[in-house]
Design an enzyme around this catalytic site. Structure first.
Site: not given
Ligand code: ADE
Length: 247
Positions: A18, A96, A179, A181-182, A205
């Site tokens: 990324e 992402t 959604k 994770m960070e 996704d």
């Protein structure tokens, strides 16, 4: 703080795949010697563009497993060290994410966060229950959103690519459009330092679709990273020299 013009922006990214497209398009150079001292595995890149200082910092690799450090713990540690060292006027989490089609998300969209929350911190004790979910607003950026025609929504963070039934229920309680994770971990650090915080998330996704997230994620990682590469320069050009209130 709100009257000061933005002269330094810290872009935080979890994965190398990324970060590198951003580093390339912004023509940044890796900081040697490192600005973020070992044993922190973070890697930072610096340059001047649009009349401001831009730093991209990624979490670096896990020494044991060789993959990128992802999730809220590395995100918060990197954010803390980077904010302390670089003293940015604005922090942006870029990366992402999964998107909810029920909230208008499609693969390749770039979302601007309106708020941050956790969906996997369950502590059913009064006070700790709300602490676990956390939830804090992003700095409002209606002019940026309009200028770049970005979608917007709540970004909910957890430490799994998939979700449990309990995560699913909390994602809905959080009204999550995105959604990942960070961001919630970084939002805590930004709050501690009183630094304005935004997030830009590109959808790989569909969370409320019917395919396993890992399949869609790996299929779309490259194109989602390219979407972030397209949007990063206009975003930084827009924020450069403005006050937070003008965003
Ligand atoms: N990053 C990309 N897709 C994700 C998902 N579905 N959940 C968490 N993080 C993600």
């Amino acid at each position: 703080m709100e009257r000061k013009s933005i002269k330094s922006v810290l872009v935080l990214v979890a994965m190398e795949a990324e970060a590198l497209p951003l580093v390339n398009i912004l023509d940044l150079k890796e900081d040697v010697p490192p600005r973020i001292a070992p044993p922190a595995p973070a890697v930072s890149y610096t340059g001047e563009k649009f009349g401001i200082t831009i730093n991209v910092v990624r979490n670096g690799k896990c020494q044991l497993h060789g993959v990128d450090n992802v999730g809220t713990v590395p995100a918060a540690v990197t954010a803390y060290l980077a904010v302390h060292e670089l003293k940015p006027d604005l922090v942006i989490s870029v990366g992402t994410a999964g998107g909810f089609k029920a909230r208008g998300a499609a693969i390749g969209d770039v979302f601007l966060a309106t708020a941050f929350a956790n969906h996997d911190r369950r502590i059913p004790i009064p006070g700790f229950d709300k602490y676990g979910v956390w939830r804090i607003d992003a700095v409002p950026a209606p002019n940026l959103r309009e200028a770049l025609s970005l979608k917007e929504g709540v970004v909910s963070s957890g430490n799994s690519l998939d979700y449990s039934k309990e995560d699913w229920d909390q994602l809905h309680a959080n009204e999550a459009a995105v959604k990942e994770m960070e961001a919630a971990g970084i939002s805590w650090v930004a709050h501690l330092h009183n630094v304005p915080f935004l997030a830009l998330k590109s959808i790989t996704d569909i969370v409320d679709g019917d395919r396993p997230p890992q399949e869609e994620f790996l299929e779309n990682l490259h194109s989602a990273a390219q979407a972030l590469q397209r949007v990063i320069s206009p975003v930084l050009e827009f924020v450069a020299g403005k006050t937070i209130k003008e965003l």
